[in-house]
Design a protein around this motif. Structure first.
Motif, mmCIF file in Angstrom:
data_model
loop_
_atom_site.group_PDB
_atom_site.id
_atom_site.type_symbol
_atom_site.label_atom_id
_atom_site.label_comp_id
_atom_site.label_asym_id
_atom_site.label_seq_id
_atom_site.Cartn_x
_atom_site.Cartn_y
_atom_site.Cartn_z
ATOM 1 N N ASP A 149 -11.033 3.431 13.843
ATOM 2 C CA ASP A 149 -9.587 3.704 13.861
ATOM 3 C C ASP A 149 -8.848 2.687 13.007
ATOM 4 O OD1 ASP A 149 -8.840 5.003 17.210
ATOM 5 O OD2 ASP A 149 -9.767 5.942 15.468
ATOM 6 N N ARG A 150 -9.276 1.424 13.045
ATOM 7 C CA ARG A 150 -8.618 0.376 12.261
ATOM 8 C C ARG A 150 -8.616 0.748 10.771
ATOM 9 N NH1 ARG A 150 -8.694 -3.758 9.033
ATOM 10 N NH2 ARG A 150 -7.894 -5.791 9.622
ATOM 11 N N THR A 151 -9.745 1.244 10.297
ATOM 12 C CA THR A 151 -9.857 1.655 8.895
ATOM 13 C C THR A 151 -8.923 2.827 8.608
ATOM 14 O OG1 THR A 151 -12.140 0.877 8.814
ATOM 15 C CG2 THR A 151 -11.468 2.464 7.119
ATOM 16 N N LEU A 152 -8.881 3.788 9.528
ATOM 17 C CA LEU A 152 -8.005 4.949 9.319
ATOM 18 C C LEU A 152 -6.533 4.545 9.331
ATOM 19 C CD1 LEU A 152 -9.810 7.686 11.439
ATOM 20 C CD2 LEU A 152 -10.092 7.129 9.012
ATOM 21 N N ARG A 153 -6.170 3.593 10.188
ATOM 22 C CA ARG A 153 -4.775 3.099 10.185
ATOM 23 C C ARG A 153 -4.455 2.440 8.853
ATOM 24 N NH1 ARG A 153 -5.990 2.120 15.649
ATOM 25 N NH2 ARG A 153 -6.704 0.018 15.230
ATOM 26 N N GLU A 154 -5.410 1.674 8.334
ATOM 27 C CA GLU A 154 -5.175 1.008 7.052
ATOM 28 C C GLU A 154 -5.047 2.028 5.920
ATOM 29 O OE1 GLU A 154 -7.016 -2.706 4.543
ATOM 30 O OE2 GLU A 154 -7.505 -2.500 6.668
ATOM 31 N N ILE A 155 -5.870 3.067 5.948
ATOM 32 C CA ILE A 155 -5.772 4.129 4.939
ATOM 33 C C ILE A 155 -4.412 4.821 5.047
ATOM 34 C CG2 ILE A 155 -6.692 6.383 4.240
ATOM 35 C CD1 ILE A 155 -9.485 5.246 5.114
ATOM 36 N N ALA A 156 -3.959 5.090 6.270
ATOM 37 C CA ALA A 156 -2.653 5.723 6.458
ATOM 38 C C ALA A 156 -1.537 4.830 5.922
ATOM 39 C CB ALA A 156 -2.424 6.039 7.931
ATOM 40 N N SER A 195 -6.833 7.104 -5.230
ATOM 41 C CA SER A 195 -8.095 7.164 -5.967
ATOM 42 C C SER A 195 -9.191 6.525 -5.123
ATOM 43 C CB SER A 195 -7.969 6.406 -7.292
ATOM 44 O OG SER A 195 -7.849 5.011 -7.032
ATOM 45 N N LEU A 196 -10.425 6.742 -5.532
ATOM 46 C CA LEU A 196 -11.547 6.115 -4.831
ATOM 47 C C LEU A 196 -11.463 4.594 -4.940
ATOM 48 C CD1 LEU A 196 -14.442 8.540 -5.826
ATOM 49 C CD2 LEU A 196 -13.154 8.479 -3.686
ATOM 50 N N ASP A 197 -10.973 4.092 -6.080
ATOM 51 C CA ASP A 197 -10.802 2.642 -6.226
ATOM 52 C C ASP A 197 -9.782 2.119 -5.219
ATOM 53 O OD1 ASP A 197 -12.677 2.418 -8.251
ATOM 54 O OD2 ASP A 197 -11.192 2.555 -9.860
ATOM 55 N N ASP A 198 -8.686 2.854 -5.042
ATOM 56 C CA ASP A 198 -7.680 2.452 -4.047
ATOM 57 C C ASP A 198 -8.273 2.495 -2.637
ATOM 58 O OD1 ASP A 198 -5.799 2.263 -6.073
ATOM 59 O OD2 ASP A 198 -4.779 4.132 -5.561
ATOM 60 N N LEU A 199 -9.097 3.497 -2.373
ATOM 61 C CA LEU A 199 -9.704 3.637 -1.059
ATOM 62 C C LEU A 199 -10.585 2.433 -0.733
ATOM 63 C CD1 LEU A 199 -9.967 5.464 1.409
ATOM 64 C CD2 LEU A 199 -11.793 6.684 0.216
ATOM 65 N N ALA A 200 -11.184 1.847 -1.749
ATOM 66 C CA ALA A 200 -12.042 0.668 -1.552
ATOM 67 C C ALA A 200 -11.249 -0.530 -1.044
ATOM 68 C CB ALA A 200 -12.756 0.315 -2.854
ATOM 69 N N LEU A 201 -9.929 -0.497 -1.154
ATOM 70 C CA LEU A 201 -9.090 -1.592 -0.665
ATOM 71 C C LEU A 201 -8.998 -1.595 0.860
ATOM 72 C CD1 LEU A 201 -6.173 -1.333 -3.256
ATOM 73 C CD2 LEU A 201 -8.112 -2.928 -3.282
ATOM 74 N N ALA A 202 -9.301 -0.477 1.482
ATOM 75 C CA ALA A 202 -9.252 -0.389 2.948
ATOM 76 C C ALA A 202 -10.489 -1.050 3.533
ATOM 77 C CB ALA A 202 -9.159 1.066 3.400
ATOM 78 N N ARG A 203 -10.273 -1.994 4.420
ATOM 79 C CA ARG A 203 -11.388 -2.680 5.061
ATOM 80 C C ARG A 203 -12.263 -1.670 5.802
ATOM 81 N NH1 ARG A 203 -10.773 -7.202 9.739
ATOM 82 N NH2 ARG A 203 -12.958 -7.252 10.284
ATOM 83 N N GLY A 204 -13.556 -1.748 5.574
ATOM 84 C CA GLY A 204 -14.481 -0.827 6.215
ATOM 85 C C GLY A 204 -14.904 0.323 5.319
ATOM 86 N N MET A 205 -14.302 0.433 4.143
ATOM 87 C CA MET A 205 -14.672 1.499 3.212
ATOM 88 C C MET A 205 -15.491 0.914 2.069
ATOM 89 S SD MET A 205 -13.680 4.360 4.467
ATOM 90 C CE MET A 205 -14.148 5.376 3.095
ATOM 91 N N GLY A 206 -16.785 0.799 2.298
ATOM 92 C CA GLY A 206 -17.697 0.334 1.260
ATOM 93 C C GLY A 206 -18.108 1.490 0.362
ATOM 94 N N GLN A 207 -18.916 1.179 -0.636
ATOM 95 C CA GLN A 207 -19.310 2.204 -1.607
ATOM 96 C C GLN A 207 -20.057 3.374 -0.972
ATOM 97 O OE1 GLN A 207 -18.337 2.700 -4.764
ATOM 98 N NE2 GLN A 207 -16.973 1.002 -4.249
ATOM 99 N N ALA A 208 -20.905 3.113 0.008
ATOM 100 C CA ALA A 208 -21.652 4.207 0.643
ATOM 101 C C ALA A 208 -20.705 5.173 1.352
ATOM 102 C CB ALA A 208 -22.679 3.651 1.625
ATOM 103 N N LYS A 209 -19.740 4.634 2.091
ATOM 104 C CA LYS A 209 -18.781 5.504 2.796
ATOM 105 C C LYS A 209 -17.859 6.211 1.815
ATOM 106 C CE LYS A 209 -18.989 3.345 7.254
ATOM 107 N NZ LYS A 209 -18.284 2.892 8.420
ATOM 108 N N ILE A 210 -17.481 5.520 0.753
ATOM 109 C CA ILE A 210 -16.628 6.154 -0.257
ATOM 110 C C ILE A 210 -17.388 7.303 -0.915
ATOM 111 C CG2 ILE A 210 -15.525 5.797 -2.502
ATOM 112 C CD1 ILE A 210 -14.715 2.997 -1.435
ATOM 113 N N SER A 211 -18.662 7.082 -1.231
ATOM 114 C CA SER A 211 -19.473 8.147 -1.845
ATOM 115 C C SER A 211 -19.610 9.344 -0.910
ATOM 116 C CB SER A 211 -20.864 7.622 -2.203
ATOM 117 O OG SER A 211 -20.771 6.655 -3.216
ATOM 118 N N SER A 212 -19.813 9.067 0.376
ATOM 119 C CA SER A 212 -20.025 10.151 1.338
ATOM 120 C C SER A 212 -18.749 10.850 1.766
ATOM 121 C CB SER A 212 -20.721 9.605 2.589
ATOM 122 O OG SER A 212 -21.993 9.107 2.272
#
Length: 93
Positions: free
Chosen positions: A48-55, A61-78
């Motif tokens: 939930d913490r990651t989803l709050r940060e994304i919100a 962009s995927l690069d912007d998404l990488a700024l959210a704590r908990g969103m590593g490359q594997a999760k971004i790819s998936s």
């Protein structure tokens, strides 16, 4: 900002503004659907913490998404494209 509920092991909560709550809830629904489809616990996909940060940051962009704590490359790819699609629905064109 609304105080954010914290799950065990999540560390300090991320506060989100009231206008970000509908996006957070949409992200949670998206995560729940993914979890059911993949037969995984929802927290494996994203806390939930990651989803709050994304919100809060509303990545475009995927690069912007990488700024959210908990969103590593594997999760971004998936899951990245699906998450960005949910964010776009709330952010307009």
């Amino acid at each position: 900002p609304l105080p954010s509920p914290r799950a065990a092991g999540e560390g300090p909560g991320v506060e989100i503004e009231e206008q970000d709550v509908p996006l957070f809830e949409a992200l949670r629904a998206h995560r729940a659907a993914l979890a059911k489809e993949k037969a995984l616990p929802a927290y494996i996909i994203a806390h939930d913490r990651t989803l709050r940060e994304i919100a809060r940051i509303r990545p475009t962009s995927l690069d912007d998404l990488a700024l959210a704590r908990g969103m590593g490359q594997a999760k971004i790819s998936s899951y990245g494209e699906g998450i960005l699609r949910v964010v776009r629905e709330f952010s307009g064109p």
